[in-house]
Scaffold this motif. Sequence first.
Motif, PDB file in Angstrom:
ATOM      1  N   ALA A  13       0.858  -1.187   0.000  1.00 34.60           N
ATOM      2  CA  ALA A  13       0.000   0.000   0.000  1.00 34.60           C
ATOM      3  C   ALA A  13       0.893   1.235   0.000  1.00 34.60           C
ATOM      4  CB  ALA A  13      -0.896  -0.008   1.221  1.00 34.60           C
ATOM      5  N   LEU A  14       0.665   2.141  -0.964  1.00 39.36           N
ATOM      6  CA  LEU A  14       1.473   3.357  -1.066  1.00 39.36           C
ATOM      7  C   LEU A  14       0.749   4.574  -0.526  1.00 39.36           C
ATOM      8  CD1 LEU A  14       3.079   3.035  -4.597  1.00 39.36           C
ATOM      9  CD2 LEU A  14       4.042   2.442  -2.389  1.00 39.36           C
ATOM     10  N   LEU A  15      -0.454   4.775  -1.006  1.00 43.77           N
ATOM     11  CA  LEU A  15      -1.309   5.900  -0.640  1.00 43.77           C
ATOM     12  C   LEU A  15      -2.730   5.359  -0.568  1.00 43.77           C
ATOM     13  CD1 LEU A  15       0.149   8.486  -3.166  1.00 43.77           C
ATOM     14  CD2 LEU A  15       0.239   8.724  -0.677  1.00 43.77           C
ATOM     15  N   PRO A  16      -3.674   6.110  -0.011  1.00 43.32           N
ATOM     16  CA  PRO A  16      -5.056   5.619  -0.004  1.00 43.32           C
ATOM     17  C   PRO A  16      -5.531   5.249  -1.413  1.00 43.32           C
ATOM     18  CG  PRO A  16      -4.853   7.547   1.403  1.00 43.32           C
ATOM     19  CD  PRO A  16      -3.537   7.397   0.676  1.00 43.32           C
ATOM     20  N   GLY A  17      -5.951   3.989  -1.571  1.00 44.45           N
ATOM     21  CA  GLY A  17      -6.473   3.524  -2.847  1.00 44.45           C
ATOM     22  C   GLY A  17      -5.417   3.142  -3.870  1.00 44.45           C
ATOM     23  N   ILE A  18      -4.134   3.089  -3.478  1.00 42.27           N
ATOM     24  CA  ILE A  18      -3.066   2.758  -4.428  1.00 42.27           C
ATOM     25  C   ILE A  18      -2.166   1.676  -3.844  1.00 42.27           C
ATOM     26  CG2 ILE A  18      -1.106   3.589  -5.770  1.00 42.27           C
ATOM     27  CD1 ILE A  18      -2.323   6.399  -5.617  1.00 42.27           C
ATOM     28  N   THR A  19      -2.038   0.560  -4.596  1.00 46.85           N
ATOM     29  CA  THR A  19      -1.083  -0.482  -4.230  1.00 46.85           C
ATOM     30  C   THR A  19      -0.107  -0.668  -5.383  1.00 46.85           C
ATOM     31  OG1 THR A  19      -2.509  -2.247  -5.070  1.00 46.85           O
ATOM     32  CG2 THR A  19      -2.712  -1.698  -2.721  1.00 46.85           C
ATOM     33  N   ALA A  20       1.066  -1.221  -5.051  1.00 47.84           N
ATOM     34  CA  ALA A  20       2.114  -1.379  -6.064  1.00 47.84           C
ATOM     35  C   ALA A  20       2.913  -2.645  -5.825  1.00 47.84           C
ATOM     36  CB  ALA A  20       3.041  -0.177  -6.036  1.00 47.84           C
ATOM     37  N   THR A  21       3.348  -3.230  -6.926  1.00 55.91           N
ATOM     38  CA  THR A  21       4.265  -4.356  -6.912  1.00 55.91           C
ATOM     39  C   THR A  21       5.422  -3.992  -7.827  1.00 55.91           C
ATOM     40  OG1 THR A  21       2.398  -5.862  -6.658  1.00 55.91           O
ATOM     41  CG2 THR A  21       4.473  -6.826  -7.362  1.00 55.91           C
ATOM     42  N   THR A  22       6.662  -4.135  -7.344  1.00 56.93           N
ATOM     43  CA  THR A  22       7.831  -3.677  -8.098  1.00 56.93           C
ATOM     44  C   THR A  22       8.864  -4.775  -8.258  1.00 56.93           C
ATOM     45  OG1 THR A  22       7.547  -1.421  -7.295  1.00 56.93           O
ATOM     46  CG2 THR A  22       9.720  -1.983  -8.113  1.00 56.93           C
ATOM     47  N   GLU A  23       9.458  -4.829  -9.436  1.00 56.93           N
ATOM     48  CA  GLU A  23      10.633  -5.658  -9.709  1.00 56.93           C
ATOM     49  C   GLU A  23      11.723  -4.721 -10.211  1.00 56.93           C
ATOM     50  OE1 GLU A  23      11.154  -8.822  -9.115  1.00 56.93           O
ATOM     51  OE2 GLU A  23       9.096  -9.346  -8.554  1.00 56.93           O
ATOM     52  N   THR A  24      12.960  -4.948  -9.766  1.00 62.02           N
ATOM     53  CA  THR A  24      14.050  -4.043 -10.101  1.00 62.02           C
ATOM     54  C   THR A  24      15.216  -4.796 -10.727  1.00 62.02           C
ATOM     55  OG1 THR A  24      13.438  -2.619  -8.268  1.00 62.02           O
ATOM     56  CG2 THR A  24      15.620  -2.309  -9.160  1.00 62.02           C
ATOM     57  N   GLY A  25      15.702  -4.268 -11.853  1.00 59.53           N
ATOM     58  CA  GLY A  25      16.900  -4.788 -12.497  1.00 59.53           C
ATOM     59  C   GLY A  25      18.054  -3.840 -12.264  1.00 59.53           C
ATOM     60  N   GLU A  26      19.113  -4.008 -13.010  1.00 52.76           N
ATOM     61  CA  GLU A  26      20.289  -3.162 -12.844  1.00 52.76           C
ATOM     62  C   GLU A  26      20.075  -1.750 -13.372  1.00 52.76           C
ATOM     63  OE1 GLU A  26      23.916  -4.887 -14.271  1.00 52.76           O
ATOM     64  OE2 GLU A  26      23.347  -6.868 -13.516  1.00 52.76           O
ATOM     65  N   GLN A  27      19.347  -1.597 -14.485  1.00 50.50           N
ATOM     66  CA  GLN A  27      19.192  -0.286 -15.104  1.00 50.50           C
ATOM     67  C   GLN A  27      17.744   0.150 -15.294  1.00 50.50           C
ATOM     68  OE1 GLN A  27      21.782   0.412 -18.476  1.00 50.50           O
ATOM     69  NE2 GLN A  27      23.043  -1.332 -17.859  1.00 50.50           N
ATOM     70  N   LEU A  28      16.804  -0.682 -14.824  1.00 50.46           N
ATOM     71  CA  LEU A  28      15.390  -0.404 -15.038  1.00 50.46           C
ATOM     72  C   LEU A  28      14.583  -1.042 -13.908  1.00 50.46           C
ATOM     73  CD1 LEU A  28      13.169   0.506 -17.267  1.00 50.46           C
ATOM     74  CD2 LEU A  28      13.119  -1.925 -17.799  1.00 50.46           C
ATOM     75  N   SER A  29      13.540  -0.366 -13.475  1.00 52.11           N
ATOM     76  CA  SER A  29      12.576  -0.993 -12.572  1.00 52.11           C
ATOM     77  C   SER A  29      11.200  -0.920 -13.217  1.00 52.11           C
ATOM     78  CB  SER A  29      12.572  -0.323 -11.198  1.00 52.11           C
ATOM     79  OG  SER A  29      12.216   1.035 -11.290  1.00 52.11           O
ATOM     80  N   VAL A  30      10.356  -1.869 -12.851  1.00 51.75           N
ATOM     81  CA  VAL A  30       8.996  -1.912 -13.380  1.00 51.75           C
ATOM     82  C   VAL A  30       8.043  -2.101 -12.201  1.00 51.75           C
ATOM     83  CG1 VAL A  30       9.133  -4.384 -13.893  1.00 51.75           C
ATOM     84  CG2 VAL A  30       7.437  -2.970 -15.064  1.00 51.75           C
ATOM     85  N   THR A  31       6.958  -1.318 -12.207  1.00 57.18           N
ATOM     86  CA  THR A  31       5.979  -1.368 -11.132  1.00 57.18           C
ATOM     87  C   THR A  31       4.590  -1.496 -11.722  1.00 57.18           C
ATOM     88  OG1 THR A  31       7.352   0.023  -9.708  1.00 57.18           O
ATOM     89  CG2 THR A  31       5.023  -0.133  -9.141  1.00 57.18           C
ATOM     90  N   ARG A  32       3.813  -2.400 -11.152  1.00 54.82           N
ATOM     91  CA  ARG A  32       2.398  -2.497 -11.524  1.00 54.82           C
ATOM     92  C   ARG A  32       1.594  -1.863 -10.401  1.00 54.82           C
ATOM     93  NH1 ARG A  32      -1.499  -7.497 -13.281  1.00 54.82           N
ATOM     94  NH2 ARG A  32      -3.309  -6.164 -13.595  1.00 54.82           N
ATOM     95  N   TYR A  33       0.828  -0.835 -10.754  1.00 51.84           N
ATOM     96  CA  TYR A  33      -0.008  -0.122  -9.798  1.00 51.84           C
ATOM     97  C   TYR A  33      -1.464  -0.517  -9.991  1.00 51.84           C
ATOM     98  CZ  TYR A  33       3.872   3.163  -9.213  1.00 51.84           C
ATOM     99  OH  TYR A  33       5.084   3.740  -8.955  1.00 51.84           O
ATOM    100  N   THR A  34      -2.192  -0.610  -8.898  1.00 45.84           N
ATOM    101  CA  THR A  34      -3.639  -0.735  -8.918  1.00 45.84           C
ATOM    102  C   THR A  34      -4.181   0.478  -8.184  1.00 45.84           C
ATOM    103  OG1 THR A  34      -3.502  -3.145  -8.917  1.00 45.84           O
ATOM    104  CG2 THR A  34      -5.606  -2.174  -8.269  1.00 45.84           C
ATOM    105  N   LEU A  35      -4.987   1.268  -8.879  1.00 42.70           N
ATOM    106  CA  LEU A  35      -5.549   2.493  -8.312  1.00 42.70           C
ATOM    107  C   LEU A  35      -7.065   2.360  -8.235  1.00 42.70           C
ATOM    108  CD1 LEU A  35      -3.114   3.382 -10.531  1.00 42.70           C
ATOM    109  CD2 LEU A  35      -3.516   5.519  -9.358  1.00 42.70           C
ATOM    110  N   ALA A  36      -7.612   2.580  -7.056  1.00 40.27           N
ATOM    111  CA  ALA A  36      -9.065   2.565  -6.873  1.00 40.27           C
ATOM    112  C   ALA A  36      -9.643   3.885  -7.399  1.00 40.27           C
ATOM    113  CB  ALA A  36      -9.390   2.410  -5.392  1.00 40.27           C
ATOM    114  N   GLY A  37     -10.937   3.894  -7.628  1.00 34.45           N
ATOM    115  CA  GLY A  37     -11.584   5.126  -8.057  1.00 34.45           C
ATOM    116  C   GLY A  37     -11.343   6.250  -7.060  1.00 34.45           C
ATOM    117  N   GLY A  38     -10.989   7.430  -7.547  1.00 29.87           N
ATOM    118  CA  GLY A  38     -10.737   8.585  -6.699  1.00 29.87           C
ATOM    119  C   GLY A  38      -9.332   8.658  -6.119  1.00 29.87           C
TER     120      GLY A  38
END
Length: 110
Positions: A13-38
């Motif tokens: 949980a990052l902020l109200p209504g926002i969750t994130a899953t992150t994978e990190t490499g040496e030169q790039l990271s990728v995050t999948r966010y799920t944002l609730a309405g509002g």
Amino acid sequence: MTWIDWSATPAAALLPGITATTETGEQLSVTRYTLAGGAVVPEHVHDSEEFGQVLSGSLRVTVDGTTRVIEAGQGFLIRGGVPHSAVTEDSCDLLECYAPPRVPQPGGGR
């Protein structure tokens, strides 16, 4: 090689209504966010370049004072050092890549 199964990685949980899953490499990271309405991503700045792809729903993104609605199947690219924020009216799934890598922090320190 890292194989990513988003459903098998716990979301933070990052902020109200926002969750994130992150994978990190040496030169790039990728995050999948799920944002609730509002959900609101407050204006912030970071050094990393940011690519975002809306997977489902839509997201209203403001970059350096210009606002645009990004629909599913559309994306955006933001240079490092540029102020940006986002709001969603309905739920939204978003995939973002950062170079150099960065890991979003709870409380909005993205």
